[in-house]
Design a protein around this motif. Structure first.
Motif, short mmCIF file in Angstrom:
data_model
loop_
_atom_site.label_atom_id
_atom_site.label_comp_id
_atom_site.label_asym_id
_atom_site.label_seq_id
_atom_site.Cartn_x
_atom_site.Cartn_y
_atom_site.Cartn_z
N PRO A 318 0.82 -1.21 0.00
CA PRO A 318 0.00 0.00 0.00
C PRO A 318 0.85 1.26 0.00
N HIS A 319 0.21 2.37 -0.37
CA HIS A 319 0.89 3.66 -0.36
C HIS A 319 1.47 3.95 1.02
N ALA A 320 0.67 3.75 2.05
CA ALA A 320 1.14 3.94 3.43
C ALA A 320 1.72 2.62 3.93
N PHE A 321 2.85 2.24 3.36
CA PHE A 321 3.43 0.92 3.61
C PHE A 321 3.94 0.74 5.04
N CYS A 322 4.01 1.81 5.79
CA CYS A 322 4.74 1.78 7.06
C CYS A 322 3.86 1.89 8.30
N MET A 327 2.46 -7.65 11.23
CA MET A 327 3.19 -8.53 10.33
C MET A 327 3.28 -7.93 8.94
N MET A 328 2.19 -7.30 8.48
CA MET A 328 2.20 -6.68 7.16
C MET A 328 3.21 -5.54 7.13
N MET A 329 3.24 -4.74 8.22
CA MET A 329 4.17 -3.61 8.24
C MET A 329 5.61 -4.10 8.20
N LEU A 330 5.91 -5.14 8.98
CA LEU A 330 7.27 -5.66 8.98
C LEU A 330 7.65 -6.15 7.59
N ASP A 331 6.72 -6.86 6.94
CA ASP A 331 7.00 -7.38 5.60
C ASP A 331 7.16 -6.25 4.58
N THR A 332 6.23 -5.30 4.55
CA THR A 332 6.28 -4.26 3.54
C THR A 332 7.44 -3.30 3.80
N SER A 333 7.71 -2.97 5.05
CA SER A 333 8.86 -2.12 5.34
C SER A 333 10.15 -2.79 4.90
#
Length: 354
Positions: A318-322, A327-333
């Motif tokens: 997502p645009h606001a990846f952070c 778990m999604m934040m850790l992966d996308t960051s």
């Protein structure tokens, strides 16, 4: 929470081959301009840079980021009708001045197995921006190219642009919705007042619960968001800047020269039959702040001449990846940090040929 993040390269020990150069990656936030949204992302990047350091020379990279202007209540006098928040041009000028001020190696930055160099400027600076921070990055480089005498010690080398809003932001899905709202009479001048009234009626603990359990933010980013929403001026600054973005980010207005790699970089890579671009860009697949057809036109215009290394995410980041689910934040960051790390390695490979 601190409005600044500074992650310095680990110092070289005595007897280890010293760094050849010392670079700064200066990070510029999106809107809302809160650098603590990006703690995990910047920590991931710091870890990758440190893990890749095998004591073989190369470049020491320091990471630095700060809030955009007006998002910390203690960095300005209270906003009023006679003291309005910073618009987009004001942010660009303020960040430009801060980049120039931060382009000197701090005393506690360990490079070449010694203490920092004090007054010595960084060999080069990379501007890394997310969302409108990407636009600010490009515009800072543009203004510096036009008049480098403003900061003669500043060597702006590359731009890393993440989920950038570079053109026609009002044509994006979210931009269209915001434009419709602004057509309601007196919305623009009163939006911050309505927001402040509503938020003033909700206790901080309730705001924190909503952001965490309804919006799905991580505990760390929920805390950042809740304190921003309850701050004296933070929401006004975000609304004021967002409206300024709608008016300003329209047709691309930068000259071709801005996008071209420097002559020195091009010459150094002729033997490899490749060219390290000045800009590296990572777009989302379906970014609600970017119109896909305008993004694709921009990519075609800039890629065909080798002006930028551009890629589009295929994994749904997502645009606001952070900010969201742990778990999604850790992966996308981590994924975004890995992309940036790849760009750093490409720059390093080019510098080793010089």
């Amino acid at each position: 929470m601190s409005p600044v993040i500074s992650l310095l390269a680990k110092p070289r020990q005595r007897g280890v081959q010293p760094y050849r150069k010392h670079g700064l990656i200066y990070f510029i936030c999106g809107n809302p301009g809160l650098v603590n949204f990006y703690v995990t992302f910047l920590d991931c990047l710091r870890g990758m840079l440190d893990a890749a350091d095998e004591g073989s020379g190369g470049t020491a990279y320091d990471l630095y980021g700060r809030n955009l202007l007006g998002f910390s209540d203690d960095d300005h006098e209270p906003f009023s009708e006679s003291n309005e928040p910073w618009d987009l041009d004001g942010q660009i000028e303020g960040i430009y001045r801060d980049v120039a001020a931060r382009s000197v190696i701090p005393d506690d930055a360990g490079a070449e197995g010694e203490q920092g160099k004090g007054s010595r400027p960084y060999d080069f600076v990379v501007l890394m921006g997310h969302s409108v921070g990407a636009y600010i990055s490009v515009e800072v480089m543009h203004r510096h190219m036009q008049d480098a005498s403003r900061a003669p010690h500043l060597n702006l080398r590359h731009g890393f642009l993440l989920f950038p809003t570079l053109t026609h932001i009002a044509s994006s899905p979210s931009g269209k919705r915001l434009t419709l709202l602004t057509k309601i009479p007196r919305v623009e001048e009163n939006a911050h007042r309505v927001a402040k009234f509503v938020l003033g009626c909700i206790p901080l603990a309730c705001v924190l619960w909503i952001v965490t359990h309804v919006m799905g933010f991580t505990p760390q980013t929920a805390e950042v968001t809740a304190r921003w929403l309850k701050s004296r001026d933070g929401v006004w600054q975000a609304i004021h800047l967002g409206l300024s973005e709608m008016r300003t980010i329209c047709e691309e207005r930068w000259e071709e020269e801005l996008w071209e790699a420097t002559a020195a970089e091009s010459l150094a890579l002729q033997q490899q039959q490749q060219k390290v671009p000045r800009f590296f860009i990572f777009y989302g697949k379906n970014d609600h702040w970017v119109a896909n057809h305008l993004r694709d036109a921009f990519i075609e215009r800039r890629s065909e001449k080798g002006h930028a290394r551009i890629s589009i995410d295929e994994g749904g980041i997502p645009h606001a990846f952070c900010v969201r689910e742990l778990m999604m934040m850790l992966d996308t960051s981590w994924v975004v940090a890995k992309k940036v790390f790849g760009w750093v390695r490409e720059i390093e490979e080019g510098q080793q040929q010089q």
